[in-house]
Scaffold this motif. Structure first.
Motif, PDB file in Angstrom:
ATOM      1  N   SER A  64       0.793  -1.331   0.098  1.00  0.00           N
ATOM      2  CA  SER A  64       0.142   0.089  -0.067  1.00  0.00           C
ATOM      3  C   SER A  64       0.910   1.203  -0.076  1.00  0.00           C
ATOM      4  CB  SER A  64      -0.922   0.023   1.268  1.00  0.00           C
ATOM      5  OG  SER A  64      -1.702  -0.974   1.153  1.00  0.00           O
ATOM      6  N   THR A  89      -1.811  -9.838   4.828  1.00  0.00           N
ATOM      7  CA  THR A  89      -0.482  -9.435   5.153  1.00  0.00           C
ATOM      8  C   THR A  89       0.388  -8.789   3.993  1.00  0.00           C
ATOM      9  OG1 THR A  89      -0.630 -11.669   6.571  1.00  0.00           O
ATOM     10  CG2 THR A  89       1.614 -10.566   6.393  1.00  0.00           C
ATOM     11  N   SER A  91       2.800  -7.768   1.941  1.00  0.00           N
ATOM     12  CA  SER A  91       4.415  -7.567   1.906  1.00  0.00           C
ATOM     13  C   SER A  91       4.702  -7.705   3.467  1.00  0.00           C
ATOM     14  CB  SER A  91       4.866  -6.085   1.323  1.00  0.00           C
ATOM     15  OG  SER A  91       4.131  -5.154   2.201  1.00  0.00           O
ATOM     16  N   GLY A  92       3.766  -7.243   4.288  1.00  0.00           N
ATOM     17  CA  GLY A  92       3.959  -6.945   5.748  1.00  0.00           C
ATOM     18  C   GLY A  92       4.542  -5.830   6.305  1.00  0.00           C
ATOM     19  N   TYR A  93       4.234  -4.828   5.343  1.00  0.00           N
ATOM     20  CA  TYR A  93       4.631  -3.389   5.773  1.00  0.00           C
ATOM     21  C   TYR A  93       3.707  -2.893   6.696  1.00  0.00           C
ATOM     22  CZ  TYR A  93       5.806   1.449   4.988  1.00  0.00           C
ATOM     23  OH  TYR A  93       6.311   2.958   4.995  1.00  0.00           O
ATOM     24  N   GLN A  94       2.329  -2.964   6.562  1.00  0.00           N
ATOM     25  CA  GLN A  94       1.347  -2.431   7.481  1.00  0.00           C
ATOM     26  C   GLN A  94       1.408  -3.334   8.529  1.00  0.00           C
ATOM     27  OE1 GLN A  94      -2.252  -0.255   7.267  1.00  0.00           O
ATOM     28  NE2 GLN A  94      -1.017  -0.571   9.352  1.00  0.00           N
ATOM     29  N   LEU A 114       3.455 -15.058   0.011  1.00  0.00           N
ATOM     30  CA  LEU A 114       3.535 -13.674   0.322  1.00  0.00           C
ATOM     31  C   LEU A 114       3.548 -14.025   1.871  1.00  0.00           C
ATOM     32  CD1 LEU A 114       0.924 -11.781  -1.662  1.00  0.00           C
ATOM     33  CD2 LEU A 114       3.342 -11.707  -1.827  1.00  0.00           C
ATOM     34  N   LEU A 208     -10.074  -8.563  -1.223  1.00  0.00           N
ATOM     35  CA  LEU A 208     -10.195  -9.436  -0.338  1.00  0.00           C
ATOM     36  C   LEU A 208     -10.999 -10.652  -0.948  1.00  0.00           C
ATOM     37  CD1 LEU A 208     -10.057  -8.436   3.302  1.00  0.00           C
ATOM     38  CD2 LEU A 208      -8.296  -8.947   1.794  1.00  0.00           C
TER      39      LEU A 208
END
Ligand code: SAH
Length: 217
Positions: A64, A89, A91-94, A114, A208
């Motif tokens: 995002s 999840t 990239s895991g950035y949030q 991912l 989603l």
């Protein structure tokens, strides 16, 4: 690119993309400073890691835009004692931003590759308050419910009933709700068993896909 260059890009991102647009919470801004975005993007996107937009991360998915991550996180009002459920999840950035602010994070991703990559990146960063699951997050993660905060980082046509059920009393849920191309960031607050729904800014998220989200086409 050398490390020093990334540091100045991160600093500029925080100032021009977040602070200038009204993100003022010092804890939130510090969370962005301690989770450098270039770590979360694939090798071929590193040069654009600090740009003001979503970027491809493989599997047809995106990381995002930083401002959207900041906006959704501030809508959640995360407290250091909170247990937070995240759907998507990616990239895991949030996830990283949440883990810097909350007590414990539970994150569900539909694509195994991912989830695995995000887990590797976040473990390398030393985050040990994150629990990962591969599956359909539109149905939540009942095992650890209720959650004080729930965030959906992909769109849904309607707020999934399972997520409302798994939200704690006085909890907050943020998710983009609407059509396939355009949605509105929607905040749901649970108070004394009642829910209040506030529709905020327009946005455009990937779907989603799941039992309480979009059907697979
Ligand atoms: N927050 C992420 C954005 C991810 S995009 C980031 O900044 O990197 C949305 C993610 O939701 C994608 O990774 C997609 O694979 C995932 N997804 C789609 N449907 C899902 C579902 N039913 N349950 C869990 N994750 C889902």
């Amino acid at each position: 690119m050398i490390r020093g260059n990334f540091e100045s890009q991160l600093d500029r991102m925080v100032k021009s993309q977040l602070k200038k647009r009204g993100i003022e919470d010092t804890k939130l801004l510090n969370a962005f400073r301690s989770n450098p975005r270039h770590i979360f993007v694939p090798e071929n996107q590193k040069g654009d890691a600090y740009s003001d937009r979503p970027l491809p991360i493989g599997e047809g998915q995106t990381i995002s835009q930083p401002y959207i991550v900041a906006l959704m996180t501030s809508m959640l009002s995360v407290d250091s004692k909170d247990r937070v459920l995240e759907i998507g999840t990616g990239s895991g950035y949030q996830t990283a931003i949440l883990a810097s602010l909350a007590g414990e994070v539970y994150t569900v991703e539909r694509k195994r590759s991912l989830s695995k990559r995000a887990k590797n990146v976040l473990s390398e960063l030393g985050r040990d308050n994150i629990n990962y699951r591969v599956g359909d997050g539109t149905r939540g993660w009942a095992e650890y419910a209720p959650y004080e905060k729930i965030i959906g980082t992909g769109s849904v046509p309607e707020i999934p009933e399972s997520l409302v059920k798994q939200l704690a009393e006085n909890g907050r849920l943020v998710i983009p709700v609407g059509g396939e191309r355009q949605q509105r960031l929607t905040l749901l607050i649970k108070e004394e068993g009642e829910v209040e729904i506030q529709k905020k800014s327009y946005c455009s998220f990937l779907p989603l896909i799941g039992e309480e989200g979009w059907k697979e086409t």
